[in-house]
Write an enzyme that holds these catalytic residues in place. Sequence first.
Site, PDB file in Angstrom:
ATOM      1  N   ASP A 180       0.754  -1.526  -0.066  1.00  0.00           N
ATOM      2  CA  ASP A 180      -0.143   0.515  -0.126  1.00  0.00           C
ATOM      3  C   ASP A 180       1.110   1.398  -0.043  1.00  0.00           C
ATOM      4  O   ASP A 180       1.934   0.670   0.390  1.00  0.00           O
ATOM      5  CB  ASP A 180      -0.984  -0.015   0.755  1.00  0.00           C
ATOM      6  N   SER A 181       0.529   2.626  -0.837  1.00  0.00           N
ATOM      7  CA  SER A 181       1.102   3.749  -0.327  1.00  0.00           C
ATOM      8  C   SER A 181       1.365   4.393   1.227  1.00  0.00           C
ATOM      9  O   SER A 181       2.144   4.944   1.095  1.00  0.00           O
ATOM     10  CB  SER A 181       0.202   4.938  -0.198  1.00  0.00           C
ATOM     11  N   TYR A 202      -0.742   7.995  -2.147  1.00  0.00           N
ATOM     12  CA  TYR A 202      -0.832   8.544  -3.625  1.00  0.00           C
ATOM     13  C   TYR A 202      -2.256   8.995  -4.204  1.00  0.00           C
ATOM     14  O   TYR A 202      -1.954   9.658  -6.048  1.00  0.00           O
ATOM     15  CB  TYR A 202      -0.381   7.201  -4.283  1.00  0.00           C
ATOM     16  N   GLY A 203      -2.566   9.477  -3.790  1.00  0.00           N
ATOM     17  CA  GLY A 203      -3.460  10.299  -4.347  1.00  0.00           C
ATOM     18  C   GLY A 203      -3.918  11.072  -5.310  1.00  0.00           C
ATOM     19  O   GLY A 203      -4.955  11.010  -6.229  1.00  0.00           O
ATOM     20  N   CYS A 254      -3.915  -1.221  -2.515  1.00  0.00           N
ATOM     21  CA  CYS A 254      -4.289   0.259  -2.238  1.00  0.00           C
ATOM     22  C   CYS A 254      -5.358   0.365  -3.914  1.00  0.00           C
ATOM     23  O   CYS A 254      -4.715  -0.109  -4.713  1.00  0.00           O
ATOM     24  CB  CYS A 254      -2.722   0.606  -2.844  1.00  0.00           C
ATOM     25  N   ASN A 255      -6.039   1.083  -3.778  1.00  0.00           N
ATOM     26  CA  ASN A 255      -7.185   1.413  -4.845  1.00  0.00           C
ATOM     27  C   ASN A 255      -6.426   2.394  -6.114  1.00  0.00           C
ATOM     28  O   ASN A 255      -6.014   2.201  -7.210  1.00  0.00           O
ATOM     29  CB  ASN A 255      -8.225   2.112  -4.561  1.00  0.00           C
ATOM     30  N   THR A 256      -5.684   3.536  -5.412  1.00  0.00           N
ATOM     31  CA  THR A 256      -4.438   4.384  -6.521  1.00  0.00           C
ATOM     32  C   THR A 256      -3.980   2.730  -7.134  1.00  0.00           C
ATOM     33  O   THR A 256      -3.265   3.465  -8.672  1.00  0.00           O
ATOM     34  CB  THR A 256      -4.347   5.358  -5.376  1.00  0.00           C
ATOM     35  N   GLU A 291      -5.244   9.942   8.585  1.00  0.00           N
ATOM     36  CA  GLU A 291      -4.022  10.188   8.891  1.00  0.00           C
ATOM     37  C   GLU A 291      -3.740  10.404  10.140  1.00  0.00           C
ATOM     38  O   GLU A 291      -2.664  10.647  10.706  1.00  0.00           O
ATOM     39  CB  GLU A 291      -3.105  10.433   7.517  1.00  0.00           C
ATOM     40  N   CYS A 306     -11.162   3.288  -1.246  1.00  0.00           N
ATOM     41  CA  CYS A 306     -10.371   4.014  -0.385  1.00  0.00           C
ATOM     42  C   CYS A 306      -9.721   2.894   0.477  1.00  0.00           C
ATOM     43  O   CYS A 306     -10.597   2.586   1.500  1.00  0.00           O
ATOM     44  CB  CYS A 306     -10.337   5.110  -0.770  1.00  0.00           C
ATOM     45  N   HIS A 317      -8.783   3.279   3.558  1.00  0.00           N
ATOM     46  CA  HIS A 317      -8.847   4.608   4.554  1.00  0.00           C
ATOM     47  C   HIS A 317     -10.191   4.755   5.010  1.00  0.00           C
ATOM     48  O   HIS A 317     -10.404   4.584   6.104  1.00  0.00           O
ATOM     49  CB  HIS A 317      -8.506   5.446   4.738  1.00  0.00           C
TER      50      HIS A 317
HETATM   51  N1  DGL Z   1      -4.215   3.822  -0.025  1.00  0.00           N
HETATM   52  C1  DGL Z   1      -5.205   4.323  -1.356  1.00  0.00           C
HETATM   53  C2  DGL Z   1      -6.397   4.296  -2.061  1.00  0.00           C
HETATM   54  O1  DGL Z   1      -5.710   3.079  -1.569  1.00  0.00           O
HETATM   55  C3  DGL Z   1      -5.042   5.929   0.128  1.00  0.00           C
HETATM   56  C4  DGL Z   1      -4.250   6.569   0.431  1.00  0.00           C
HETATM   57  C5  DGL Z   1      -3.486   7.193  -0.867  1.00  0.00           C
HETATM   58  O2  DGL Z   1      -4.025   8.425  -1.306  1.00  0.00           O
HETATM   59  O3  DGL Z   1      -2.486   7.152  -1.216  1.00  0.00           O
HETATM   60  O4  DGL Z   1      -6.430   4.840  -2.547  1.00  0.00           O
END
Ligand code: DGL
Length: 279
Positions: A15-16, A47-48, A78-80, A163, A197, A199
């Site tokens: 994950d990011s 990463y968003g 991580c979705n991004t 966060e 996402c 989070h």
């Molecule tokens: N883990 C990222 C996601 O699921 C969210 C955090 C980020 O923006 O890096 O998109």
Amino acid sequence: MNHNTTDIGPIGVFDSGYGGLTILSEIRRRLPQYDYLYLGDNARAPYGMRSFEVVYEFTLQAVKALFDRGCRLVILACNTASAKALRTIQQNDLPLIDPTRRVLGVIRPTVEALGALSVSGNVGVLGTAGTVRSQSYDMEIAKLYPGFTTTSHACPMWVPLVENEEASGPGADYFVEKYIRELFQKNPAIDTVILGCTHYPLLIDKIRKAMPAGVRVVCQGEIVACSLDDYLMRHPEMAARCSTGGTCRYLTTEHTDTFTARAGIFLHEDVNASHVTLA
Ligand code: DGL
């Protein structure tokens, strides 16, 4: 890079930052027998808002780092990263790095689960600006369910709220209500909302409270865990290459003390992380 294809290793979870820990927890709950190696690129998160090119470059570095540490299978939790890097890594990089290894994402399994959840076919997707801009959910949903209407909305303040440990504070109510109101202004007929996402499950109580009555909210962790279980059953050759000591180790690009302290927001256990530099 020349990888030994006969030996075994942990399942890599990338994950990011910290959010992938919500996915990891569900995977470990469902598949406790395997070894896991979590990598959080915390020093470069979030990463968003990053470009396609940068998310791809960072994600590829992370996948290679997990491969170098023995992982045969890596989950982009991580979705991004799943939205912006997975397809290119699967199609262009894996064949060159090692065609026997696998990288899987979180978007496809989440979308697959939708069919059994939405009755009206009006689906909402909440995610980072990057995920929404990539239209990955829209495209996957259109492929699997051509009759569905997808309405996506970015929630840029939700990751920083989590966060910064403000997820249960009053400031969070404002932004949770705001983005949900904006989503339903775009399409009041939505009956199912994907939290796209990692989070967002930490805001789940406030999200549920702010949703119009009768709307179903979909968290990904359990869905991704079920899908991985199913994948390993359908691919016994890959399952045989995943070691089964029941351990979990953590790598972070941040200072390890910072990771240990903040990972506690997501996991209710103490973790010891090792530092890694990605390049
Ligand atoms: N883990 C990222 C996601 O699921 C969210 C955090 C980020 O923006 O890096 O998109």
